[in-house]
Design a protein around this motif. Structure first.
Motif, mmCIF file in Angstrom:
data_model
loop_
_atom_site.group_PDB
_atom_site.id
_atom_site.type_symbol
_atom_site.label_atom_id
_atom_site.label_comp_id
_atom_site.label_asym_id
_atom_site.label_seq_id
_atom_site.Cartn_x
_atom_site.Cartn_y
_atom_site.Cartn_z
ATOM 1 N N LEU A 230 12.459 -111.393 2.110
ATOM 2 C CA LEU A 230 12.153 -110.850 3.677
ATOM 3 C C LEU A 230 11.774 -112.276 4.510
ATOM 4 C CD1 LEU A 230 10.091 -107.768 3.238
ATOM 5 C CD2 LEU A 230 12.481 -108.028 4.008
ATOM 6 N N GLU A 233 15.256 -113.864 5.330
ATOM 7 C CA GLU A 233 15.601 -113.097 6.490
ATOM 8 C C GLU A 233 14.771 -113.653 7.592
ATOM 9 O OE1 GLU A 233 18.025 -111.204 5.434
ATOM 10 O OE2 GLU A 233 18.242 -110.163 7.474
ATOM 11 N N MET A 234 13.775 -114.046 7.673
ATOM 12 C CA MET A 234 12.973 -114.366 8.637
ATOM 13 C C MET A 234 13.370 -115.970 9.214
ATOM 14 S SD MET A 234 9.303 -112.559 8.061
ATOM 15 C CE MET A 234 8.406 -114.023 8.506
ATOM 16 N N LYS A 285 4.139 -110.987 10.067
ATOM 17 C CA LYS A 285 5.457 -110.568 10.360
ATOM 18 C C LYS A 285 5.956 -109.999 8.805
ATOM 19 C CE LYS A 285 6.594 -114.784 12.428
ATOM 20 N NZ LYS A 285 7.765 -115.716 12.907
ATOM 21 N N ASP A 288 5.081 -106.609 8.629
ATOM 22 C CA ASP A 288 5.780 -105.685 9.394
ATOM 23 C C ASP A 288 7.104 -105.319 8.989
ATOM 24 O OD1 ASP A 288 3.767 -105.433 11.120
ATOM 25 O OD2 ASP A 288 4.442 -106.739 12.747
ATOM 26 N N MET A 289 7.890 -106.341 8.542
ATOM 27 C CA MET A 289 8.908 -106.311 7.768
ATOM 28 C C MET A 289 9.092 -105.440 6.563
ATOM 29 S SD MET A 289 11.311 -109.462 8.056
ATOM 30 C CE MET A 289 13.064 -108.661 7.638
ATOM 31 N N GLY A 292 8.150 -102.192 7.594
ATOM 32 C CA GLY A 292 9.202 -101.515 8.251
ATOM 33 C C GLY A 292 10.566 -101.240 7.157
ATOM 34 N N LYS A 297 11.891 -99.339 10.428
ATOM 35 C CA LYS A 297 12.234 -100.429 11.580
ATOM 36 C C LYS A 297 12.955 -101.460 10.755
ATOM 37 C CE LYS A 297 8.322 -99.449 14.457
ATOM 38 N NZ LYS A 297 7.071 -99.396 14.506
ATOM 39 N N THR A 298 12.701 -101.781 9.585
ATOM 40 C CA THR A 298 13.353 -102.667 8.977
ATOM 41 C C THR A 298 14.746 -101.994 8.172
ATOM 42 O OG1 THR A 298 11.460 -103.913 8.705
ATOM 43 C CG2 THR A 298 13.408 -104.917 7.179
#
Ligand code: PMP
Length: 309
Positions: A230, A233-234, A285, A288-289, A292, A297-298
């Motif tokens: 993740l 990914e960010m 963050k 959240d991912m 998510g 949301k992810t």
């Protein structure tokens, strides 16, 4: 008798009432710690119903742990995966903590396990909330470094998730709690950062993120791998490197992760505030991912969610 946490348990191919899933007092695993196990979570998602998170990887790790100890689990990965789905459905769980455990039963005393001896296999599934507390997920937990080091590489393999290893984890978390912390952090025998009692660690400073390598006596967590993915990914690359103790005191942010602990910020180490003493922006963050993935949301680009139905 084990406190009833669900109606049914899967035991050696049969689904039976929780209270009937018992073993003999001479069970080898009780005497010698000869078990390998997993902790897996299933989440209720709005878009795909109840989904098991990274089921294939957990089942593979169970089989890998057994291989290290030359244990024969008499079920294939597919059979274990199907049984996992079955027990979630049978218990009518929307979300669950799943505990598959393979162990030597009442096979007689002595350390010499007969060649080819098969293990028993249990899969329990029950509801279990945030391991370090809902509040911990938001505002972080206080952690302390314990006086117990993690296992030396040539004593017991930390890469196997074996019952006996958890005596080390118990010492770590007991000492931490006795000192008023919610979780303990252990160093390896060389003095470098290893892991929490049941969590891997990431530390961040000036936008650089590091995590202890596999050689620092860690269980290479599936959540650790998720967090690395993740973060990539960010746009963040994680350094897998030896981390000295003082880096914990100087970090802007620290996060702990594991199937039980999910992604939890650490707000202090040994009473020293981490960053501003709350959840840092990168941790938020990642959280959240991560969550998510379960609230839709992810996007699950990796095929990590396996619907139970
Ligand atoms: N380290 C230890 C010692 C653990 O028990 C766990 C929990 N299984 C972890 C790390 C995290 O592993 P995972 O993310 O695969 O749950």
């Amino acid at each position: 008798m084990a406190k009833k946490q669900a109606e049914f348990i899967w035991f050696n191919g049969n689904i039976m009432p929780w209270k009937e899933a018992t073993v003999h007092v001479m069970t080898h695993a009780i005497h010698y710690g000869s078990s390998v196990f997993e902790g897996v979570r299933a989440y209720h998602t709005p878009h795909k119903g109840t989904c098991i998170f990274r089921m294939q990887e957990h089942t593979q790790r169970l089989l890998d742990s057994a291989k290290i100890y030359r244990m024969t689990i008499p079920y294939s990965a597919d059979a274990i995966n199907q049984a996992t789905k079955d027990i979630i459905k049978k218990n009518q769980l929307k979300s669950a903590y799943i505990r598959p455990i393979a162990f030597y039963g009442d096979i007689g005393m002595g350390l010499q396990v007969p060649f080819g001896q098969e293990t028993e296999l249990v899969i329990a599934a029950f509801e279990w909330g945030a391991y370090l507390g809902e509040e911990g997920l938001k505002s972080g937990v206080d952690a302390g470094i314990t006086s117990w080091n993690r296992l030396a590489a040539n004593t017991m393999p930390t890469g196997a998730k074996a019952g006996g290893n958890y005596l080390s984890s118990q010492l770590i978390s007991m000492e931490a709690r006795r000192h008023g912390y919610q979780e303990g952090i252990a160093l390896d025998i060389n003095g470098y950062l290893s892991e929490g009692a049941g969590e891997n660690l990431f530390i961040m400073r000036n936008g650089i993120i590091s995590t202890p390598p596999r050689t620092a006596a860690i269980l290479p967590g599936i959540t650790r791998d998720t967090v690395i993915t993740l973060l990539a990914e960010m746009g963040y690359q994680v350094r897998e490197e030896n981390i000295p103790r003082e880096a914990l005191y100087l970090a802007d942010e620290i996060l702990m992760c594991g199937t039980a602990a999910e992604v939890t910020p650490v707000k202090s180490v040994d009473g020293i505030k981490v960053g501003n003493g709350g959840r840092g922006p990168i941790t938020e963050k990642v959280q959240d991912m991560f969550f998510g993935l379960f609230n839709g949301k992810t996007e699950d680009k990796w095929g990590w969610l396996t619907p139970v139905e």
